[in-house]
Scaffold this motif. Structure first.
Motif, PDB file in Angstrom:
ATOM      1  N   ARG A 136      54.391 -42.728  74.618  1.00  0.00           N
ATOM      2  CA  ARG A 136      52.786 -42.432  75.371  1.00  0.00           C
ATOM      3  C   ARG A 136      53.238 -43.286  76.617  1.00  0.00           C
ATOM      4  O   ARG A 136      53.369 -44.728  76.836  1.00  0.00           O
ATOM      5  CB  ARG A 136      52.500 -43.202  74.800  1.00  0.00           C
ATOM      6  N   GLU A 137      52.544 -42.360  77.884  1.00  0.00           N
ATOM      7  CA  GLU A 137      52.999 -42.752  79.133  1.00  0.00           C
ATOM      8  C   GLU A 137      51.839 -43.798  79.301  1.00  0.00           C
ATOM      9  O   GLU A 137      50.676 -43.024  78.790  1.00  0.00           O
ATOM     10  CB  GLU A 137      53.473 -42.115  80.439  1.00  0.00           C
ATOM     11  N   TYR A 138      51.612 -44.288  80.652  1.00  0.00           N
ATOM     12  CA  TYR A 138      50.486 -44.969  81.005  1.00  0.00           C
ATOM     13  C   TYR A 138      50.043 -43.641  81.592  1.00  0.00           C
ATOM     14  O   TYR A 138      49.952 -43.618  82.889  1.00  0.00           O
ATOM     15  CB  TYR A 138      50.903 -45.510  82.030  1.00  0.00           C
ATOM     16  N   ARG A 139      48.208 -43.920  80.996  1.00  0.00           N
ATOM     17  CA  ARG A 139      47.640 -42.824  81.666  1.00  0.00           C
ATOM     18  C   ARG A 139      46.103 -43.093  82.208  1.00  0.00           C
ATOM     19  O   ARG A 139      45.207 -42.612  82.121  1.00  0.00           O
ATOM     20  CB  ARG A 139      47.448 -42.031  80.176  1.00  0.00           C
ATOM     21  N   GLY A 140      45.887 -44.543  81.865  1.00  0.00           N
ATOM     22  CA  GLY A 140      44.846 -45.401  82.391  1.00  0.00           C
ATOM     23  C   GLY A 140      44.757 -45.916  83.658  1.00  0.00           C
ATOM     24  O   GLY A 140      45.267 -44.797  84.605  1.00  0.00           O
ATOM     25  N   GLU A 187      50.825 -35.355  76.257  1.00  0.00           N
ATOM     26  CA  GLU A 187      51.705 -36.316  76.183  1.00  0.00           C
ATOM     27  C   GLU A 187      52.983 -35.465  74.580  1.00  0.00           C
ATOM     28  O   GLU A 187      53.822 -35.654  75.077  1.00  0.00           O
ATOM     29  CB  GLU A 187      51.097 -37.322  74.932  1.00  0.00           C
ATOM     30  N   LEU A 188      52.734 -34.469  73.957  1.00  0.00           N
ATOM     31  CA  LEU A 188      53.026 -33.880  73.064  1.00  0.00           C
ATOM     32  C   LEU A 188      53.441 -33.204  73.734  1.00  0.00           C
ATOM     33  O   LEU A 188      55.313 -32.225  73.759  1.00  0.00           O
ATOM     34  CB  LEU A 188      52.223 -33.073  72.176  1.00  0.00           C
ATOM     35  N   THR A 189      53.324 -32.138  75.432  1.00  0.00           N
ATOM     36  CA  THR A 189      53.685 -30.594  75.909  1.00  0.00           C
ATOM     37  C   THR A 189      55.098 -31.267  76.181  1.00  0.00           C
ATOM     38  O   THR A 189      56.013 -31.341  76.462  1.00  0.00           O
ATOM     39  CB  THR A 189      53.071 -30.364  76.542  1.00  0.00           C
ATOM     40  N   PRO A 210      59.005 -27.228  71.529  1.00  0.00           N
ATOM     41  CA  PRO A 210      58.637 -26.036  71.284  1.00  0.00           C
ATOM     42  C   PRO A 210      57.934 -26.986  70.478  1.00  0.00           C
ATOM     43  O   PRO A 210      57.722 -27.441  69.533  1.00  0.00           O
ATOM     44  CB  PRO A 210      59.593 -25.051  71.340  1.00  0.00           C
ATOM     45  N   PHE A 211      56.332 -25.906  70.356  1.00  0.00           N
ATOM     46  CA  PHE A 211      55.582 -25.996  69.469  1.00  0.00           C
ATOM     47  C   PHE A 211      55.324 -25.334  67.652  1.00  0.00           C
ATOM     48  O   PHE A 211      55.998 -23.869  68.548  1.00  0.00           O
ATOM     49  CB  PHE A 211      54.436 -26.040  69.502  1.00  0.00           C
ATOM     50  N   THR A 259      64.720 -30.410  67.082  1.00  0.00           N
ATOM     51  CA  THR A 259      64.431 -29.036  68.163  1.00  0.00           C
ATOM     52  C   THR A 259      62.971 -28.184  68.064  1.00  0.00           C
ATOM     53  O   THR A 259      62.993 -27.358  69.313  1.00  0.00           O
ATOM     54  CB  THR A 259      65.314 -28.130  67.332  1.00  0.00           C
ATOM     55  N   ILE A 260      62.242 -29.403  67.364  1.00  0.00           N
ATOM     56  CA  ILE A 260      61.294 -27.690  67.314  1.00  0.00           C
ATOM     57  C   ILE A 260      59.697 -28.985  66.799  1.00  0.00           C
ATOM     58  O   ILE A 260      59.516 -30.076  66.335  1.00  0.00           O
ATOM     59  CB  ILE A 260      61.162 -27.191  66.668  1.00  0.00           C
ATOM     60  N   ASN A 261      58.493 -28.999  67.447  1.00  0.00           N
ATOM     61  CA  ASN A 261      57.466 -30.145  67.104  1.00  0.00           C
ATOM     62  C   ASN A 261      56.374 -29.299  66.408  1.00  0.00           C
ATOM     63  O   ASN A 261      56.287 -28.668  66.498  1.00  0.00           O
ATOM     64  CB  ASN A 261      56.417 -30.630  68.481  1.00  0.00           C
TER      65      ASN A 261
END
Length: 349
Positions: free
Chosen positions: A64-68, A198-200, A205-206, A236-238
Motif C-alpha cells: 500500500r503506497e501513500y494515497r492521502g 493498488e491491486l493493478t 494479471p487478474f 504469476t497471477i492474482n
C-alpha cells in the motif's frame, strides 16, 4: 513533472517535522528518487506515475503506497500512524475469547517482551498489520499457552474455525514472515473500488470470479479450485473475486451482465478473456490450462487469429473472430479513453 515540483517542498517540510520527533536516523528515513536518472529503480518497483510515495519497512516495499492528502500535516500524521505499535498487548486471556472472528488474528505468547522471539514477531507485525490483527501476551498472562515455550497461533475468520500453530523457528524472520503472510493475505482476494488501483499496481494479471454478493457457493468452489489447481501459479497471477452488481462495466467488456454470473475471466491489462463455462470449473486441470494459455500467449493469439489449427477437429473450418478482443477494464494506466473503469463506475454510483 509539475506535480512532483509542487510536492517537493511539502515532502521536505514533512521530513523536517518528523526528524524533530524521531531524531534517530534508524527510525524514519525520507528519500527522494529522480526516476529520469534512475530508471532502473523506477522499473524495479513498477513506478509509472509521478509523484509516487512508497513505504519501505526492513528493506521491503509495502503493497500500500501513500494515497492521502499531499500536505505536511497529512504526511506527518501518516508517519506517526506507521510508527504506532501494531501489536495489542493482552492483559487477560479472556480477551482472546472475545476477538472479532470476522478478522484474521495472529496471537503471540511470549515469556518476556525483551526477547529475540518477540522482536521478530514485531517486525512481521509492522509489515502485515494492514492484513491481520496482531496481539501478544507475556509472562504470567501467557503461561498457560506456553507449555512448550513461546509460540504463535493464527485464528482464522469464523467462530468455529480451528487455530493453526506456527511450528518453525521464532527467530527466523523469513520463515515466520512467509507463514504469517500466507495466513493474513488470502489466496483469493476481493477486488473493490478502494483497492482496485493498488491491486493493478502489483503488476500481475487478474483471474477474476464475478459473482453475486450472496452467491457464496460459487465463491467457495472458485476458492477450492484455485487452491487445488493453481497454487503453483501464485506470484504469476492474482486470484480475485468481484461483486457482479458493482462491476457491471467490466462485465460489459466481455458481453456479460449480472444475469450471466458467475463468470470467470482473465484481465491481462491488454484484453479480457472469458473462461468458456463456469460449469467446467471442477474439471481437473481445466482452470489451470486457462491460466497456462494466458502465459503461453495462446489466449491473445486466438482472440486475434481464431483457434489454433491443432485445436480444430479434422475437417472443421477455422472460425473467423473479431480482430479486437475486449479491452482491459481494470488497467489504471491505459490511454485516457479507456481509463480505469473501476473509478469511472464509482463516480457514476
Amino acid at each position: 513533472c509539475r506535480f512532483s515540483q509542487m510536492l517537493h517542498p511539502i515532502f521536505e517540510e514533512a521530513s523536517n517535522v518528523i526528524k524533530e520527533e524521531y531524531p534517530d536516523k534508524n527510525q524514519v528515513v525520507f528519500a527522494r528518487v529522480d526516476c529520469d536518472q534512475h530508471s532502473d529503480i523506477a522499473q524495479r518497483y513498477r513506478i509509472s506515475k509521478y509523484p509516487t510515495l512508497k513505504l519501505f519497512r526492513n528493506g521491503m516495499m509495502m503493497k500500500r503506497e501513500y494515497r492521502g492528502q499531499r500536505s505536511v500535516t497529512a504526511i506527518a500524521d501518516y508517519i506517526r500512524q506507521q510508527k504506532s505499535n501494531p501489536i495489542r498487548d493482552v492483559q487477560d486471556l479472556e480477551e482472546i475469547n472475545s476477538l472479532d472472528r470476522s478478522r484474521r488474528n495472529i496471537v503471540g505468547y511470549f515469556e518476556q517482551k525483551d526477547s529475540d522471539n518477540y522482536r521478530t514477531f514485531e517486525r512481521v507485525a509492522n509489515i502485515l498489520h494492514d492484513d491481520c490483527v496482531f496481539l501478544s501476551a507475556f509472562g504470567a498472562v501467557s503461561k498457560a499457552e506456553r507449555f512448550s515455550g513461546d509460540n504463535v497461533i493464527y485464528k482464522p475468520p469464523g467462530e468455529n474455525a480451528p487455530d493453526m500453530v506456527y511450528l518453525g523457528s521464532l527467530t527466523n524472520f523469513d520463515l515466520i514472515y512467509a507463514w504469517t503472510q500466507d495466513k493474513c493475505v488470502p489466496l483469493v482476494r476481493e477486488i473493490t473500488f478502494e483497492n482496485g488501483e493498488e491491486l493493478t499496481e502489483e503488476g500481475l494479471p487478474f483471474l477474476i470470479l464475478f459473482h453475486m454478493k450472496d452467491d457464496l457457493e460459487s465463491l467457495e468452489k472458485f476458492q477450492q479450485e484455485v487452491a487445488r489447481q493453481l497454487i503453483s501459479e501464485k506470484g504469476t497471477i492474482n486470484f480475485l473475486h468481484a461483486d457482479c452488481d458493482k462491476f457491471r462495466h467490466p462485465l460489459l467488456h466481455i458481453q456479460k451482465t449480472p444475469a450471466d454470473c458467475p463468470v470467470i475471466a482473465i484481465d491481462s491489462f491488454r484484453h479480457m478473456y472469458v473462461f468458456p463455462d463456469f460449469g467446467d470449473l471442477s474439471v481437473p486441470g481445466k482452470l489451470k490450462q486457462f491460466v497456462l494459455d494466458l502465459h503461453s500467449g495462446k489466449l491473445h493469439r486466438e482472440f486475434h487469429h481464431g483457434p489454433d489449427p491443432t485445436d480444430v477437429a479434422p475437417g472443421q473450418p477455422i472460425q473467423d473472430v473479431a480482430s479486437s478482443p475486449p479491452e482491459s477494464s481494470f488497467q489504471k494506466l491505459a490511454p485516457s479513453e479507456h481509463r480505469y473503469t473501476l473509478l469511472r463506475e464509482k463516480d457514476e454510483l
